[in-house]
Design a protein around this motif. Structure first.
Motif, PDB file in Angstrom:
ATOM      1  N   GLY A 139      -7.794  -2.824   2.458  1.00  0.00           N
ATOM      2  CA  GLY A 139      -6.800  -1.453   2.206  1.00  0.00           C
ATOM      3  C   GLY A 139      -7.408  -0.651   1.248  1.00  0.00           C
ATOM      4  N   TYR A 140      -7.994  -1.187   0.077  1.00  0.00           N
ATOM      5  CA  TYR A 140      -8.383  -0.359  -1.198  1.00  0.00           C
ATOM      6  C   TYR A 140      -9.748   0.372  -0.629  1.00  0.00           C
ATOM      7  CZ  TYR A 140      -5.327  -1.797  -4.835  1.00  0.00           C
ATOM      8  OH  TYR A 140      -4.238  -2.422  -5.597  1.00  0.00           O
TER       9      TYR A 140
ATOM     10  N   ILE B 212      -8.669   3.369   1.452  1.00  0.00           N
ATOM     11  CA  ILE B 212      -8.350   4.361   0.903  1.00  0.00           C
ATOM     12  C   ILE B 212      -9.346   5.024   0.049  1.00  0.00           C
ATOM     13  CG2 ILE B 212      -7.220   4.992  -1.652  1.00  0.00           C
ATOM     14  CD1 ILE B 212      -5.388   2.791  -0.646  1.00  0.00           C
TER      15      ILE B 212
ATOM     16  N   THR C  69       1.042   1.724  -3.635  1.00  0.00           N
ATOM     17  CA  THR C  69      -0.176   2.135  -3.996  1.00  0.00           C
ATOM     18  C   THR C  69      -0.330   3.548  -3.961  1.00  0.00           C
ATOM     19  OG1 THR C  69      -1.112  -0.243  -4.030  1.00  0.00           O
ATOM     20  CG2 THR C  69      -2.648   1.771  -3.718  1.00  0.00           C
ATOM     21  N   LEU C  70      -0.227   3.981  -2.748  1.00  0.00           N
ATOM     22  CA  LEU C  70      -0.251   5.303  -2.482  1.00  0.00           C
ATOM     23  C   LEU C  70       0.498   6.303  -3.049  1.00  0.00           C
ATOM     24  CD1 LEU C  70      -1.056   5.265   1.491  1.00  0.00           C
ATOM     25  CD2 LEU C  70      -2.734   5.866  -0.603  1.00  0.00           C
TER      26      LEU C  70
ATOM     27  N   VAL D 266     -11.637   7.108   2.457  1.00  0.00           N
ATOM     28  CA  VAL D 266     -10.823   8.484   2.933  1.00  0.00           C
ATOM     29  C   VAL D 266     -10.987   9.579   1.791  1.00  0.00           C
ATOM     30  CG1 VAL D 266      -8.527   9.549   3.216  1.00  0.00           C
ATOM     31  CG2 VAL D 266      -8.999   7.268   4.372  1.00  0.00           C
ATOM     32  N   ILE D 267     -10.707   9.150   0.806  1.00  0.00           N
ATOM     33  CA  ILE D 267     -11.042  10.031  -0.493  1.00  0.00           C
ATOM     34  C   ILE D 267     -12.522  10.621  -0.457  1.00  0.00           C
ATOM     35  CG2 ILE D 267     -11.251  10.247  -3.249  1.00  0.00           C
ATOM     36  CD1 ILE D 267      -9.058   8.205  -3.491  1.00  0.00           C
TER      37      ILE D 267
ATOM     38  N   PHE E  48       0.642  -1.263  -0.226  1.00  0.00           N
ATOM     39  CA  PHE E  48       0.014   0.132  -0.028  1.00  0.00           C
ATOM     40  C   PHE E  48       0.816   1.206  -0.063  1.00  0.00           C
ATOM     41  CE2 PHE E  48      -3.512  -2.801   0.856  1.00  0.00           C
ATOM     42  CZ  PHE E  48      -4.533  -2.146   0.010  1.00  0.00           C
ATOM     43  N   SER E  49       2.243   1.173   0.419  1.00  0.00           N
ATOM     44  CA  SER E  49       3.116   2.427   0.338  1.00  0.00           C
ATOM     45  C   SER E  49       3.316   2.657  -1.243  1.00  0.00           C
ATOM     46  CB  SER E  49       4.416   2.229   0.915  1.00  0.00           C
ATOM     47  OG  SER E  49       4.183   1.815   2.353  1.00  0.00           O
TER      48      SER E  49
ATOM     49  N   ALA F 112      -7.733   5.427  -7.682  1.00  0.00           N
ATOM     50  CA  ALA F 112      -7.061   4.742  -6.808  1.00  0.00           C
ATOM     51  C   ALA F 112      -6.988   3.176  -7.263  1.00  0.00           C
ATOM     52  CB  ALA F 112      -7.741   4.824  -5.594  1.00  0.00           C
ATOM     53  N   LYS F 113      -8.082   2.833  -7.829  1.00  0.00           N
ATOM     54  CA  LYS F 113      -8.276   1.394  -8.290  1.00  0.00           C
ATOM     55  C   LYS F 113      -7.478   0.917  -9.366  1.00  0.00           C
ATOM     56  CE  LYS F 113     -12.771   1.546  -7.923  1.00  0.00           C
ATOM     57  NZ  LYS F 113     -14.083   0.938  -7.619  1.00  0.00           N
TER      58      LYS F 113
ATOM     59  N   LEU G 115      -0.830   6.491  -6.432  1.00  0.00           N
ATOM     60  CA  LEU G 115      -2.035   7.257  -6.504  1.00  0.00           C
ATOM     61  C   LEU G 115      -1.610   8.752  -6.086  1.00  0.00           C
ATOM     62  CD1 LEU G 115      -5.207   7.684  -5.980  1.00  0.00           C
ATOM     63  CD2 LEU G 115      -4.723   7.216  -3.735  1.00  0.00           C
TER      64      LEU G 115
END
Lengths: 216, 242
Positions: free
Chosen positions: A193-194, A197, A19-20, A200-201, A16-17, A154-155, A23
């Motif tokens: 995790g997705y 995220i 992924t972020l 949060v958005i 996820f680091s 994000a996806k 993103l």
């Protein structure tokens, strides 16, 4: 199990680091480029309008995977040598900016044309009219469609997994390969995790929408 | 002050402005009247190039209208415009509406702009509303703010595009009063309106438009009592009967 849990945590964090990372940078570049494209598309200069329209038509209508292949295979032949994750950022930004452009343009279209006419008639330039009058009033209408674009982005970062970037989805494949009995926990951890995220958005978006609603 | 010479404009096949010649001298108040769809709003909007023209020349204060860009913006700053729908900036207060042009276009300091804005708002009688947003004001108040916003740019000409057509009857007077004051103070004005009373009291000249042409021009008195063209007679017959 003793071996699985710490490994799951480590790979979740790593995945996820990345992924972020994808993103964050893609959202930033796509927002800058997309805003510029939207300004091009409403500008009084025909070549800029034509450029904006062509960009949107080309990159919005091409599958993201095809763009990934083009970037990963094509850019190196032009002498571009960057790490895989930056190929992913370039591709995601290029693709997403077309959608950002259209979301912003739809917001601009919600502002009464009389507002821009009044602004021009006091002598403000195109840039001033846009910056002082149109964009501030468009900002609220832009939030829901923009939120959808960021969520899709994000996806879409997951596609980078197929091109050698080990982000969250890449880690999921590795986890399943290395810990076959734990396929469901691995899946739910990554999917969770997705979902987090995206939550949060959405949360940021509704907070912004509430804040901008007061200005009127 | 405003010179239109053989101006032509088409909307597709519709010839909305046909051979328009109009000269307006400094301090003159010209009222443009005519039936709906006659092109009078379009004519008004071509003077600051919110509408482009296809042929002919329009000059303001001796300078031909620039095609676009900064020079066009510069010219528009000298031409005040008041719209039928007011078009106040919805996200800015009354005071900000009036100071925005002077600060951003004329590069006045905020303090200077504020002071002059209050002066203009007092002049049209809405200074007590300075900190409200447009949506909190009545139509008549909004339109007077729009007049103050235009005046704050210290324009050479003021254009009024049906300034009272979107107002309730009781608010029309307050807006017309402000316009009459302005006319008395020597402002050059082009007013598209259906208010025949204003045309009679404040206009130096009435221009009658029909089907894209300036059919007849005369002093208000002559025009209303002794129209020359059949088209004007017909129009006046319809509107003055009730």
């Amino acid at each position: 199990m003793d071996e699985y849990l710490p490994e799951l945590m480590r790979r979740l964090l790593d995945g996820f680091s990345m992924t972020l990372f994808l993103l964050g940078w893609s959202a930033l570049f796509a927002t800058i480029v997309g805003t510029m494209l939207a300004i091009f598309r409403v500008s009084p200069v025909p070549p800029l309008r034509a450029f904006g329209t062509s960009y949107v038509n080309i990159f919005r209508n091409t599958p993201l995977v095809v763009l990934f292949i083009l970037a990963v295979e094509g850019l190196p032949t032009l002498g571009v040598a960057i790490p895989f994750e930056w190929f992913a950022v370039v591709t995601l930004s290029t693709y997403t900016s077309a959608f950002i452009c259209e979301a912003i343009r739809s917001g601009i279209n919600t502002v009464d044309p009389g507002q821009a006419e009044a602004s021009r008639s006091v002598g403000m330039t195109f840039g001033q009219t846009l910056g002082q009058i149109v964009l501030p009033q468009a900002s609220r209408a832009v939030i829901p469609p923009l939120t959808s674009v960021y969520i899709a982005l994000a996806k879409n970062t997951a596609i980078a997994a197929a091109f050698g970037v080990v982000e969250a989805t890449g880690q999921l494949s590795n986890l399943i390969r290395d810990f076959a009995p734990f396929i469901y926990p691995s899946f739910f951890a990554i999917a969770g995790g997705y979902i987090l995220i995206v939550a949060v958005i959405s949360g940021i978006a509704s907070a912004l929408e509430r804040k901008l609603a007061v200005v009127r | 002050m405003v010179a239109m010479d053989s101006v032509q404009k088409w909307f597709g096949k519709l010839h909305v402005l046909q051979d328009i010649d109009l000269q307006i001298t400094p301090g003159e108040v010209v009222v443009v009247i005519g039936p709906s769809g006659s092109g009078k709003s379009t004519l008004c909007r071509t003077i600051n190039r919110l509408e482009t023209i296809d042929e002919g020349v329009i000059a303001v204060d001796g300078q031909e209208l620039p095609k676009e860009g900064k020079s066009l913006a510069g010219l528009r700053a000298d031409v005040g415009m008041v719209f039928q729908q007011f078009n106040l900036f919805a996200h800015k207060t009354v005071l900000e509406n009036v100071t925005l042009g002077p600060i951003k276009v004329r590069k006045h300091s905020k303090a200077d702009a504020d002071r002059k804005a209050h002066e203009q708002l007092r002049r049209v009688g809405v200074d007590d509303q300075a900190n409200k947003y447009p949506a909190q004001l009545s139509g008549g108040q909004q339109q007077r703010v729009a007049i103050a916003r235009a005046l704050a740019m210290e324009p050479k000409v003021m254009l009024f595009d049906e300034p009272t057509s979107a107002l309730d009857p009781e608010m029309i007077k307050e807006v017309l009063d402000s316009m009459v004051d302005l006319a008395k103070q020597g402002m050059t004005m082009v007013v598209v309106t259906h208010e025949m009373g204003f045309a009679r009291t404040a206009a130096h000249r009435v221009s009658f438009m029909a089907d894209g042409r300036l059919v007849e021009e005369n002093t208000p008195n002559e025009f209303f009592t002794n129209p020359q063209s059949d088209r004007a007679k017909d129009f006046l017959g319809k509107i003055l009967e009730h």
